[in-house]
Design a protein around this motif. Structure first.
Motif, PDB file in Angstrom:
ATOM      1  N   SER A 197      -4.305   1.250  17.050  1.00  0.00           N
ATOM      2  CA  SER A 197      -2.761   1.516  17.694  1.00  0.00           C
ATOM      3  C   SER A 197      -1.897   0.612  16.081  1.00  0.00           C
ATOM      4  CB  SER A 197      -2.847  -0.339  18.519  1.00  0.00           C
ATOM      5  OG  SER A 197      -1.971  -0.286  18.846  1.00  0.00           O
ATOM      6  N   ARG A 198      -3.035  -0.136  15.194  1.00  0.00           N
ATOM      7  CA  ARG A 198      -2.100  -0.389  14.533  1.00  0.00           C
ATOM      8  C   ARG A 198      -1.614   0.401  13.167  1.00  0.00           C
ATOM      9  NH1 ARG A 198      -7.205  -5.178  14.104  1.00  0.00           N
ATOM     10  NH2 ARG A 198      -5.465  -7.174  14.839  1.00  0.00           N
ATOM     11  N   THR A 199      -2.488   1.520  12.998  1.00  0.00           N
ATOM     12  CA  THR A 199      -2.469   3.254  12.387  1.00  0.00           C
ATOM     13  C   THR A 199      -1.143   3.420  12.456  1.00  0.00           C
ATOM     14  OG1 THR A 199      -4.887   3.670  12.214  1.00  0.00           O
ATOM     15  CG2 THR A 199      -3.218   5.123  11.921  1.00  0.00           C
ATOM     16  N   LEU A 200      -0.930   3.544  13.742  1.00  0.00           N
ATOM     17  CA  LEU A 200       0.344   3.952  14.704  1.00  0.00           C
ATOM     18  C   LEU A 200       1.631   2.733  14.440  1.00  0.00           C
ATOM     19  CD1 LEU A 200      -0.431   6.589  16.707  1.00  0.00           C
ATOM     20  CD2 LEU A 200       0.678   6.867  14.518  1.00  0.00           C
ATOM     21  N   LEU A 238     -11.138  -5.157   8.516  1.00  0.00           N
ATOM     22  CA  LEU A 238     -11.606  -4.070   7.761  1.00  0.00           C
ATOM     23  C   LEU A 238     -10.949  -2.552   8.521  1.00  0.00           C
ATOM     24  CD1 LEU A 238     -15.112  -4.179   6.873  1.00  0.00           C
ATOM     25  CD2 LEU A 238     -13.434  -4.302   5.308  1.00  0.00           C
ATOM     26  N   TRP A 239      -9.761  -3.093   9.494  1.00  0.00           N
ATOM     27  CA  TRP A 239      -9.917  -2.096  10.101  1.00  0.00           C
ATOM     28  C   TRP A 239      -8.706  -1.607   9.383  1.00  0.00           C
ATOM     29  CZ3 TRP A 239      -4.711  -2.440   9.928  1.00  0.00           C
ATOM     30  CH2 TRP A 239      -3.844  -3.889   9.836  1.00  0.00           C
ATOM     31  N   PHE A 240      -8.203  -2.222   8.460  1.00  0.00           N
ATOM     32  CA  PHE A 240      -6.974  -1.795   7.578  1.00  0.00           C
ATOM     33  C   PHE A 240      -7.213  -0.733   6.881  1.00  0.00           C
ATOM     34  CE2 PHE A 240      -4.566  -1.839   3.300  1.00  0.00           C
ATOM     35  CZ  PHE A 240      -3.372  -2.394   3.541  1.00  0.00           C
ATOM     36  N   LEU A 241      -8.839  -0.441   6.685  1.00  0.00           N
ATOM     37  CA  LEU A 241      -8.814   0.085   4.951  1.00  0.00           C
ATOM     38  C   LEU A 241      -9.177   2.312   6.009  1.00  0.00           C
ATOM     39  CD1 LEU A 241     -10.146  -2.465   3.820  1.00  0.00           C
ATOM     40  CD2 LEU A 241     -11.363  -0.511   2.630  1.00  0.00           C
ATOM     41  N   MET A 242      -9.483   1.772   7.622  1.00  0.00           N
ATOM     42  CA  MET A 242      -9.195   2.803   8.183  1.00  0.00           C
ATOM     43  C   MET A 242      -8.261   3.198   8.572  1.00  0.00           C
ATOM     44  SD  MET A 242     -11.292   3.753  11.891  1.00  0.00           S
ATOM     45  CE  MET A 242     -12.834   3.212  11.363  1.00  0.00           C
ATOM     46  N   ALA A 243      -7.038   2.614   8.727  1.00  0.00           N
ATOM     47  CA  ALA A 243      -6.015   2.786   9.234  1.00  0.00           C
ATOM     48  C   ALA A 243      -4.973   3.506   7.630  1.00  0.00           C
ATOM     49  CB  ALA A 243      -5.040   1.079   9.050  1.00  0.00           C
ATOM     50  N   LEU A 244      -5.477   2.805   6.492  1.00  0.00           N
ATOM     51  CA  LEU A 244      -4.665   2.914   5.070  1.00  0.00           C
ATOM     52  C   LEU A 244      -5.017   4.637   4.606  1.00  0.00           C
ATOM     53  CD1 LEU A 244      -3.172   1.851   2.380  1.00  0.00           C
ATOM     54  CD2 LEU A 244      -5.706   1.250   1.154  1.00  0.00           C
ATOM     55  N   PHE A 245      -6.265   4.974   5.491  1.00  0.00           N
ATOM     56  CA  PHE A 245      -7.240   5.887   5.337  1.00  0.00           C
ATOM     57  C   PHE A 245      -5.980   6.989   5.838  1.00  0.00           C
ATOM     58  CE2 PHE A 245      -9.952   9.908   6.365  1.00  0.00           C
ATOM     59  CZ  PHE A 245     -10.461  10.214   5.390  1.00  0.00           C
ATOM     60  N   PHE A 246      -6.219   6.528   7.208  1.00  0.00           N
ATOM     61  CA  PHE A 246      -4.990   7.727   7.712  1.00  0.00           C
ATOM     62  C   PHE A 246      -3.623   8.335   7.725  1.00  0.00           C
ATOM     63  CE2 PHE A 246      -7.808   6.696  11.118  1.00  0.00           C
ATOM     64  CZ  PHE A 246      -9.140   7.985  11.348  1.00  0.00           C
ATOM     65  N   TRP A 247      -3.722   7.018   7.006  1.00  0.00           N
ATOM     66  CA  TRP A 247      -1.531   6.682   6.631  1.00  0.00           C
ATOM     67  C   TRP A 247      -1.645   7.314   4.874  1.00  0.00           C
ATOM     68  CZ3 TRP A 247      -1.823   0.337   6.025  1.00  0.00           C
ATOM     69  CH2 TRP A 247      -2.519  -0.297   7.673  1.00  0.00           C
ATOM     70  N   ARG A 248      -2.526   7.348   4.137  1.00  0.00           N
ATOM     71  CA  ARG A 248      -2.414   8.060   3.248  1.00  0.00           C
ATOM     72  C   ARG A 248      -2.478   9.846   3.400  1.00  0.00           C
ATOM     73  NH1 ARG A 248      -5.521   4.752  -2.047  1.00  0.00           N
ATOM     74  NH2 ARG A 248      -3.468   3.679  -1.891  1.00  0.00           N
ATOM     75  N   ALA A 253       1.001  -1.086   0.002  1.00  0.00           N
ATOM     76  CA  ALA A 253      -0.358  -0.206   0.288  1.00  0.00           C
ATOM     77  C   ALA A 253       1.352   1.474  -0.204  1.00  0.00           C
ATOM     78  CB  ALA A 253      -0.772  -0.037   1.333  1.00  0.00           C
ATOM     79  N   GLY A 254       2.306   1.199   0.428  1.00  0.00           N
ATOM     80  CA  GLY A 254       3.199   2.625   0.938  1.00  0.00           C
ATOM     81  C   GLY A 254       3.748   2.166  -0.648  1.00  0.00           C
ATOM     82  N   VAL A 255       4.152   1.453  -1.305  1.00  0.00           N
ATOM     83  CA  VAL A 255       4.525   1.993  -2.792  1.00  0.00           C
ATOM     84  C   VAL A 255       2.976   2.089  -3.387  1.00  0.00           C
ATOM     85  CG1 VAL A 255       5.336   0.384  -4.233  1.00  0.00           C
ATOM     86  CG2 VAL A 255       5.752  -0.534  -2.414  1.00  0.00           C
ATOM     87  N   PHE A 256       2.304   2.189  -3.482  1.00  0.00           N
ATOM     88  CA  PHE A 256       1.483   2.691  -4.109  1.00  0.00           C
ATOM     89  C   PHE A 256       0.453   4.241  -4.305  1.00  0.00           C
ATOM     90  CE2 PHE A 256       1.280  -1.187  -5.603  1.00  0.00           C
ATOM     91  CZ  PHE A 256       1.212  -1.462  -7.020  1.00  0.00           C
TER      92      PHE A 256
END
Length: 364
Positions: free
Chosen positions: A165-168, A119-129, A65-68
């Motif tokens: 937690s997982r986001t950070l 689905l936690w991954f999508l919430m984390a991905l939103f914050f990562w971006r 996800a970071g690559v893209f």
């Protein structure tokens, strides 16, 4: 200056099959784990699979996800894309999960701040971006994000709510993926000497898993530290640091082994990695809730479950299924936004030379 690794973009007509091959590997391993996850307490070999492939599932998905992702400023178009491709699908599939759970006999519960299952991954991905354009401005981004990832383990408030937690904790890996996309470790991926090293790394991962001693709480990254580490609470951050560093190293090993050429079927299915990730819990949940998975007991049945997980990933990643569910994975949102303002090209205004001469004429 590092030369960026090839990455497919929305505007390009050709995709780099290397990333798609890796994406399918990660998605298939995730589906297999969720197919057999409820049986791990009964079979040690499944626990070995869980630990041995951990870095090739969620950490690999995070790094890809970071690559893209883009480290540039988020303009109106990028923010609308985040809403369409991440935020709205997260809410849609959270609602579908709640409806399916209710149909299976559970009380209806609407998940907003704590999205269910994967689905936690999508919430984390939103914050990562959202965070990435800020992170790349730091003087030492990897160091800062790693310190934050280690520190939040001592704060109880950072838990599953908003995937905080997982986001950070996974933010260093997300930034690491972005750096890979910018060309970091290009020599590692191209040199011959790295190939046997990568094989040794994969084997070491399963050797550690077979030896045992790695606890699931060290890998979940969803809660504060627990006092179940050999170093106690004072040294829990060292365990997390070792886990994150191992994950980054093992992902490098796997990417080194993944073929860069286009593979029949695999490369096509890899383009649907996001769809596989979103859909597979809805397919697996009825089998798990009805006790059909729990009936598997023999080695042959376990192998059949794992093969079935790979086949399920292949079906969900197929072009037909992707087109079928596109209104859910990429919902149309043009009606929600005001029209994008047209960017007018500024016209330079040049004052007349005679006027300038008269205005600034110096009379002796």
């Amino acid at each position: 200056m590092e030369k960026p690794l090839p990455r497919p973009t929305g505007q390009s007509r050709t995709r780099d099959p290397w990333w798609d091959n890796a994406r399918f590997v990660s998605a298939a391993l995730i589906v297999v784990l969720h197919s057999i996850g409820s049986l791990m307490s009964r079979h040690d070999t499944l626990a070995v699979y869980h630990v041995g492939t951990w870095a090739f599932r969620v950490p690999l998905f995070v790094i890809l996800a970071g690559v893209f992702s883009s480290g540039g400023p988020l303009g109106p178009r990028q923010l609308r894309t985040l809403l369409r491709n991440i935020a709205l699908p997260a809410l849609i599939f959270s609602l579908l999960f709640s409806l399916e759970s209710y149909a299976l006999g559970r009380p209806f519960k609407l998940h907003i701040t704590e999205l269910p299952w994967t689905l936690w991954f999508l919430m984390a991905l939103f914050f990562w971006r959202l965070l990435l354009p800020l992170v790349v401005q730091l003087r030492h981004p990897l160091l800062v994000t790693t310190v934050v990832a280690l520190a939040v383990g001592y704060i109880d408030e950072f838990g599953m709510r908003f995937a905080a937690s997982r986001t950070l904790v996974y933010l260093p890996l997300f930034y690491f993926g972005w750096r890979l996309g910018q060309g970091m470790f290009r020599e590692w991926f191209a040199s011959r000497w790295s190939l046997p090293v990568a094989v040794a790394g994969i084997l070491a991962s399963f050797a550690v898993a077979w030896h045992g001693g790695v606890r699931g709480t060290w890998l979940s990254m969803s809660h504060a530290y627990a006092a179940d580490t050999p170093l106690g609470m004072e040294g829990a951050w060292l365990v997390r640091l070792l886990v994150l560093a191992s994950a980054a190293a093992l992902v490098l090993c796997l990417l080194r082994l993944v073929p860069k050429r286009r593979l029949p079927l695999i490369s096509v299915l890899g383009t649907g990695g996001f769809t596989i990730y979103l859909l597979h819990p809805l397919v697996i949940l009825p089998f798990r809730e009805r006790g059909l998975i729990a009936r598997a007991d023999t080695h042959l049945e376990l192998i059949a479950l794992m093969v079935g997980g790979v086949l399920l990933a292949a079906v969900l990643g197929s072009p037909f299924v992707r087109r079928l569910v596109q209104p859910l994975t990429q919902p149309p949102v043009d009606w929600l936004f005001a029209p994008m303002p047209a960017q007018a090209t500024p016209t330079p205004i040049t004052p007349p030379k005679q006027a300038l001469g008269k205005e600034f004429r110096i009379t002796p």
